[in-house]
Design an enzyme around this catalytic site. Sequence first.
Site, PDB file in Angstrom:
ATOM      1  N   HIS A 114       0.845  -1.208   0.000  1.00  0.00           N
ATOM      2  CA  HIS A 114       0.000   0.000   0.000  1.00  0.00           C
ATOM      3  C   HIS A 114       0.876   1.252   0.000  1.00  0.00           C
ATOM      4  O   HIS A 114       0.650   2.176  -0.805  1.00  0.00           O
ATOM      5  CB  HIS A 114      -0.894  -0.033   1.243  1.00  0.00           C
ATOM      6  CG  HIS A 114      -1.658   1.226   1.486  1.00  0.00           C
ATOM      7  ND1 HIS A 114      -3.018   1.326   1.283  1.00  0.00           N
ATOM      8  CD2 HIS A 114      -1.274   2.458   1.939  1.00  0.00           C
ATOM      9  CE1 HIS A 114      -3.421   2.550   1.580  1.00  0.00           C
ATOM     10  NE2 HIS A 114      -2.383   3.253   1.992  1.00  0.00           N
ATOM     11  N   GLU A 115       1.879   1.281   0.879  1.00  0.00           N
ATOM     12  CA  GLU A 115       2.755   2.440   0.961  1.00  0.00           C
ATOM     13  C   GLU A 115       3.577   2.613  -0.314  1.00  0.00           C
ATOM     14  O   GLU A 115       3.842   3.740  -0.745  1.00  0.00           O
ATOM     15  CB  GLU A 115       3.678   2.337   2.179  1.00  0.00           C
ATOM     16  CG  GLU A 115       2.955   2.307   3.517  1.00  0.00           C
ATOM     17  CD  GLU A 115       2.106   3.546   3.739  1.00  0.00           C
ATOM     18  OE1 GLU A 115       2.462   4.619   3.225  1.00  0.00           O
ATOM     19  OE2 GLU A 115       1.070   3.442   4.425  1.00  0.00           O
ATOM     20  N   HIS A 155       1.779   4.582  -2.845  1.00  0.00           N
ATOM     21  CA  HIS A 155       2.005   6.019  -2.665  1.00  0.00           C
ATOM     22  C   HIS A 155       3.378   6.427  -3.217  1.00  0.00           C
ATOM     23  O   HIS A 155       3.518   7.469  -3.869  1.00  0.00           O
ATOM     24  CB  HIS A 155       1.942   6.381  -1.178  1.00  0.00           C
ATOM     25  CG  HIS A 155       0.601   6.214  -0.556  1.00  0.00           C
ATOM     26  ND1 HIS A 155      -0.553   6.739  -1.099  1.00  0.00           N
ATOM     27  CD2 HIS A 155       0.205   5.578   0.586  1.00  0.00           C
ATOM     28  CE1 HIS A 155      -1.586   6.455  -0.333  1.00  0.00           C
ATOM     29  NE2 HIS A 155      -1.152   5.742   0.695  1.00  0.00           N
ATOM     30  N   ASP A 159      -5.801   8.416   3.918  1.00  0.00           N
ATOM     31  CA  ASP A 159      -5.735   8.868   2.525  1.00  0.00           C
ATOM     32  C   ASP A 159      -6.989   9.635   2.128  1.00  0.00           C
ATOM     33  O   ASP A 159      -6.927  10.548   1.299  1.00  0.00           O
ATOM     34  CB  ASP A 159      -5.534   7.663   1.603  1.00  0.00           C
ATOM     35  CG  ASP A 159      -4.255   6.917   1.907  1.00  0.00           C
ATOM     36  OD1 ASP A 159      -3.267   7.583   2.289  1.00  0.00           O
ATOM     37  OD2 ASP A 159      -4.224   5.688   1.766  1.00  0.00           O
TER      38      ASP A 159
END
Length: 375
Positions: free
Chosen positions: A58-59, A62, A161
């Site tokens: 997930h990170e 980003h 987010d």
Amino acid sequence: MAWSFRIGTIAGTALRVHVTFALLLVWIWLMHYRIGGTPAALEGVAFVLAVFGCVVLHEFGHIAAARHFGIKTPDITLLPIGGVARLERMPEEPGAEFVIAIAGPLVNVAIAGVIIVVLRTSVGLEQIAGIEDPHMSFLARLAGVNVFLVLFNMIPAFPMDGGRVLRAALASRLSWPRATQIAAMIGQGLAFVFGFVGLFYNPLLIFIAIFVYLAATAEAQNAQIREVSGSILVSDVMITEFATLDRTASIDEAIEALLATTQREFPVVDAFGHFEGLLTRDDMIRTLKEKGAAAPIVQVMRRDVPRIHHRKRLDESLRLMQEANSPAIAVVDSTDRLVGLMTHETIGEMMMVRAAAAGRFRFGHLRHRNPESRS
């Protein structure tokens, strides 16, 4: 981040784990051990590690989006409540922040989609609610976790987010500070809702409420600093009266200066006043324990501290401090002589003074000059 340790580097980004994550693994082991012994405990720990693998992905969603806009990410820190990717700088355009913010949840959507295709089933409320049930299928629970991560991260509140997506949407029509203020107020309102619900149902929601409220407040403060920093020079907020250390000094002399002043950071200069490095209080204490009082400060001072000309704007110095993750920035003149020092504390003091001055202006006790408000 304090109390975290580095476990490796992936694609130029350091992966760090907070010590509280180890406590989480111990707690998961004990809870599952009570249910089914060692096999259940091992599966519980493996499930948590799989979940945090999804959090890392997930990170990196980003990170990939941020790199597309030329923004580097020095490190990721894993916490019991998720991951935190530290951006070198914040995106300047609302569209860029929207893409960077939405990229993480989209990764979780993709992971859940792949698992659902493999299992040839669907993920509903039963799987999401049964995340902690070791009797359910490992992959079904993992898919449920990813669906939950999407829903949780899209809550319109900082630091999730969804809060950044909301700010990006508002900033497309409003100014950045105003958009941040509205998004922060919504986040603080949701924090009160979480806290109230947590009193009756789940105490964990109280912890989340505190976290969300503090994050929303911090974002609002950062937006205020960003708003004023473009029109203020570094020389307007820098410290001009401070103690320095000669490059020939020892840790013992540095400790004496520490005890004699209220400073936490000490610039190191040569005989001509040129800036060479920075010695912090933590550096002093650590070196005193490891090498003794006679150790020269040039061996332990930070040499990567950025420097800036005193006629530059404050927003540029803030960017340099953030990119270097530095506690201070050296302010120099045209001959590279040290003329000032700027820290996070001086910026905070500037904002408090401006807030107090604005408050007095509203009551007519202080004349406040604002070139933009002239008629």
